[in-house]
Design an enzyme around this catalytic site. Structure first.
Site, PDB file in Angstrom:
ATOM      1  CB  SER A   1      70.748  37.827  84.350  1.00  0.00           C
ATOM      2  OG  SER A   1      70.457  39.168  84.689  1.00  0.00           O
ATOM      3  CE  LYS A   2      78.288  37.279  85.280  1.00  0.00           C
ATOM      4  NZ  LYS A   2      79.678  37.570  85.065  1.00  0.00           N
ATOM      5  NE  ARG A   3      71.432  43.000  82.968  1.00  0.00           N
ATOM      6  CZ  ARG A   3      71.987  42.003  82.269  1.00  0.00           C
ATOM      7  NH1 ARG A   3      73.290  41.878  82.216  1.00  0.00           N
ATOM      8  NH2 ARG A   3      71.250  41.111  81.649  1.00  0.00           N
TER       9      ARG A   3
END
Ligand code: GLU
Length: 449
Positions: A219-221
């Site tokens: 994911s983005k994180r």
């Protein structure tokens, strides 16, 4: 049929490496088949989009060398190789969507309710052939079977993703929609819209997702998820391109290091794997090291300067020949340019920054005489080059009756502040006599203090 593909990012954040890979697969597919690659910024949701994010996407694509082939004429276009063209921005195409919605309304394929415009969706299951996934059979979820219709224009007048995406693919004559597997669930709606417009849908190819090394969805994180990380850390774009291509695709012979020409020549959707790909930073680093080792000196210089500048150094304050010579002593020694500031920063500082451990170990009273003698010998040395410097040091050690390494370690710490770094005699040659003598002098003062 001539191939037309597109990359259609929503500018809502950074450029995820999954997005970068999607762009790359589309671009390679176009190049391989002699088709066209289009960049379309899906920015109809003004609240979620930002100009900064558009800039990041364009910069990322430029860095990867992914250029688009067409677009509207805009005087200030920032494309890598398109002159004054494009990309397309959906926010500039509202009239097109409105016209298409009118057509649906007039054929009773859409209707107005509560201020929004709804598309009449067929409740039957959809079946289609995906070029990667194979046969896809999708039933509507139970909660949607009752009322499968969906909004295409919101009550505030904004067209919805499904509509703009399909209208643009249709208007732009897109032949192959190559996108992430997370869009597979949208495809039945998109196919229904194409059919409502009386047009055969394009071919679909949904690329499997990228997972973290532990198998979780990236994911983005997650660390390393943003292409910007690799730009900032001075990775070699060619290596990142090569690595991203192998994330879910492989040539038949499993060759790993592939030039851009080879990638274009061999890339096809048939080689895209069905299973999700795992992101492997160690492998990317290895590949980067391979590209760094094979790199032309000029390119090494260009990327090295970029990294140093990013790390807060000002390499342009030094003569070009000095910077080139300094960087040349680092070739073949690094896996990524991110290591460069730590490895070679001493060339670009006025004052040496000492690693406390190195200083405590080597800048001690026992090193004093050796450093003094080296300073005198270097001051008198006629030819300032690595070969003569080495002979001079060995001579000095011989006169003192000590092993050369007893002089080598204190000298290295005096000049660089560290126990590790480029070849000693080469780095002394590059630093030059004046700096070398001054740094030995400062080190002697520290010992004395
Ligand atoms: N804007 C969509 C996204 O960023 C594009 C989907 C597509 O490629 O059709 O995910």
């Amino acid at each position: 049929m001539s191939v037309r593909v597109r990359f259609a990012p929503s500018p809502t954040g950074f450029l995820h490496i999954g997005g970068a890979r999607t762009a790359l697969f589309n671009w390679l597919y176009a190049r391989h088949h002699g088709g066209k690659f289009i960049l379309r910024i899906e920015d109809t949701d003004a609240a979620r989009n930002s100009e900064e994010s558009v800039r990041v996407i364009l910069e990322g694509l430029r860095w990867l060398g992914v250029g688009w082939d067409e677009g509207p004429l805009t005087p200030d276009a920032t494309g890598p190789c398109q002159g004054d063209r494009g990309p397309y921005f959906q926010s500039q195409r509202r009239a097109l969507y409105e016209r298409r919605v009118e057509a649906l309304l007039s054929h009773d394929l859409a209707y107005e309710k509560d201020g929004a415009i709804w598309f009449r969706m067929n409740p039957e299951a959809t079946t289609f052939h995906d070029l990667i996934v194979g046969e896809v059979h999708r039933e509507l979820p139970d909660r949607e079977k009752e009322n499968p219709d969906f909004v295409i224009v919101r009550s505030d007048g904004k067209p919805v993703f499904h509509l703009t995406n399909v209208v643009d693919d249709l208007e732009m004559g897109v032949t192959h929609v190559i996108r992430g597997e997370d869009h597979l669930s949208n495809t039945p709606r998109h196919i229904a819209l194409f059919e409502a417009f009386g047009v055969k849908p394009p071919h679909y190819a949904h690329i499997p997702l990228i997972l973290n090394p532990d198998g979780s969805k990236m994911s983005k994180r997650d660390q390393g998820a943003s292409l910007q990380t690799y730009i900032d850390e001075g990775y070699v774009p060619e290596a990142v391109v090569n690595y991203l291509c192998l994330l879910g695709w492989s040539p038949k012979d499993n060759q790993e290091i592939l030039s851009l020409e080879e990638l274009i020549d061999r890339f096809d959707l048939t080689g895209v794997q069905r299973h999700n790909a795992r992101f492997d930073l160690a492998k990317l680093q290895w590949m980067n090291g391979q590209y760094m080792a094979r790199m032309e000196p000029d390119r090494f210089y260009e990327l090295g300067v970029h990294t140093l500048a990013h790390a807060g150094f000002d390499p342009n304050a030094w003569p070009v020949e000095y910077v080139k010579a300094a960087l040349d002593t680092c070739r073949g020694k690094l896996k990524t340019f991110a290591e460069l500031p730590g490895y070679a920063g001493f060339y670009f500082r006025e004052e040496v920054v000492f690693d406390p451990e190195a200083e405590a170990e080597h800048l001690v009273p026992a090193s004093r005489e050796g450093l003094e003698r080296l300073r005198d010998a270097f001051a008198r040395l006629e030819h300032w080059d690595a070969g003569h410097l080495e002979a001079c040091l060995k001579n000095t050690a011989g006169e003192m009756g000590v092993k050369p390494r007893q002089l080598v370690h204190p000298l290295r710490v005096a000049l660089t502040g560290s126990k590790i770094g480029p070849s000693l005699y080469h780095l002394i040659e590059v630093l030059g006599r004046e700096t070398t003598l001054a740094r030995i002098g400062s080190a002697l003062e520290r010992i004395g203090a």
